[in-house]
Design a protein around this motif. Structure first.
Motif, PDB file in Angstrom:
ATOM      1  N   VAL A  36       0.860  -1.178   0.000  1.00 39.17           N
ATOM      2  CA  VAL A  36       0.000   0.000   0.000  1.00 39.17           C
ATOM      3  C   VAL A  36       0.899   1.231   0.000  1.00 39.17           C
ATOM      4  O   VAL A  36       1.673   1.437   0.948  1.00 39.17           O
ATOM      5  N   SER A 204      -3.624   6.707   4.035  1.00 40.15           N
ATOM      6  CA  SER A 204      -3.520   5.469   3.258  1.00 40.15           C
ATOM      7  C   SER A 204      -4.698   4.561   3.606  1.00 40.15           C
ATOM      8  O   SER A 204      -5.079   4.463   4.772  1.00 40.15           O
ATOM      9  N   LEU A 206      -6.560   0.652   2.871  1.00 39.09           N
ATOM     10  CA  LEU A 206      -6.617  -0.703   2.324  1.00 39.09           C
ATOM     11  C   LEU A 206      -8.057  -1.170   2.484  1.00 39.09           C
ATOM     12  O   LEU A 206      -8.556  -1.315   3.605  1.00 39.09           O
TER      13      LEU A 206
END
Length: 272
Positions: A36, A204, A206
């Motif tokens: 990621v 970030s 996911l």
């Protein structure tokens, strides 16, 4: 030689050849490797039972509670190896995992839920600022902030679960099936807000999803996991254009029945 460290630094999360065992017997995921990028959004796609949730639990450290463990491979977060760290330490480093099922304190109000999720060291001024920021992202929560959370709709509870995660000021937000059980218009609204948070906060993300169509609209890259293995990795645009992905995950194939397992297995060319 100089390029490898730069590449590693560009990823906030790296999983390298991870295997997970349950009860020291059952191999749940087999050699999974994903990355990621810092400030990026990545989707982990696959059908039910493919190993998506196990992958997230390996990252957040929640495997131990289910008698699971990483038996092989390495997980790095912002350059530090976290494979054997306890879950709480991973939270303190900035990893936040919103597990499937919209787990909120139903007897508390949304406002109390947000306060309960805040780190102990957060001062009152920061707490107020963080709550206001979350209410700006989720106006529905602001309207219902003094209602009992148990009486919120499914979509509002999902917004609250994400808001609780944001109170920890994470650097990596992991969402497990946030669209589950929600109407399409709510899925679109929540995913649009997640994309806005990612863009404005450089957070970030996911994202684990069975709803590939919705996920691929907001992420830059995707991994497809089947039977505990990553079988495809590409940009979101390339995955949307892939004929197999269209047929089995985006509903684009003529006369396709996702539940026809024999046909489904036979036509998955990436597994052959």
């Amino acid at each position: 030689m100089t390029h490898a460290p730069e590449k590693a630094a560009a990823n906030i999360l790296s999983m390298n050849s991870i295997e997970v065992l349950y009860d020291n017997v059952m191999l749940a995921i087999k050699g999974v490797s994903i990355q990621v990028p810092k400030g990026g959004m990545v989707a982990l796609l696959g059908s039910n039972g493919a190993g998506k949730s196990t992958t997230l639990k390996a990252i957040s450290g929640l495997l131990k509670a289910e008698r699971g463990r990483v038996s092989r491979g390495e997980i790095s977060f912002d350059g530090s190896v976290i494979t054997d760290l306890p879950a709480q330490q991973r939270v303190e480093m900035g990893i936040c995992h919103v597990i499937e099922g919209r787990r909120v304190f139903e007897h508390l109000t949304p406002d109390e839920n947000l306060e309960a999720a805040a780190p102990m060291a957060m001062n009152r001024a920061t707490l107020k600022t963080e709550k206001q920021r979350i209410y700006e992202y989720f106006p529905r929560l602001a309207e219902r902030k003094n209602s009992q959370a148990g009486y919120l709709s499914g979509g509002e509870q999902q917004m609250l679960a994400i808001g609780r995660a944001l109170m920890t000021q994470p650097r990596l937000l992991m969402l497990d099936e946030p669209s589950l059980g929600l109407a399409p218009f709510l899925v679109a609204e929540i995913f649009s807000i997640i994309k806005k948070i990612n863009k404005e906060q450089r957070l970030s993300v996911l994202l684990v999803e069975q709803n590939a169509l919705a996920a691929l609209e907001i992420v830059s890259d995707g991994y497809l996991i089947e039977n505990g293995r990553v079988v495809m990795h590409d940009t979101a645009q390339a995955l949307k254009a892939n004929s197999d992905i269209q047929e089995f995950y985006l509903g684009g194939g003529p006369g396709t029945n996702f539940h026809d397992i024999k046909h489904y297995s036979r036509r998955k060319r990436w597994l052959s």
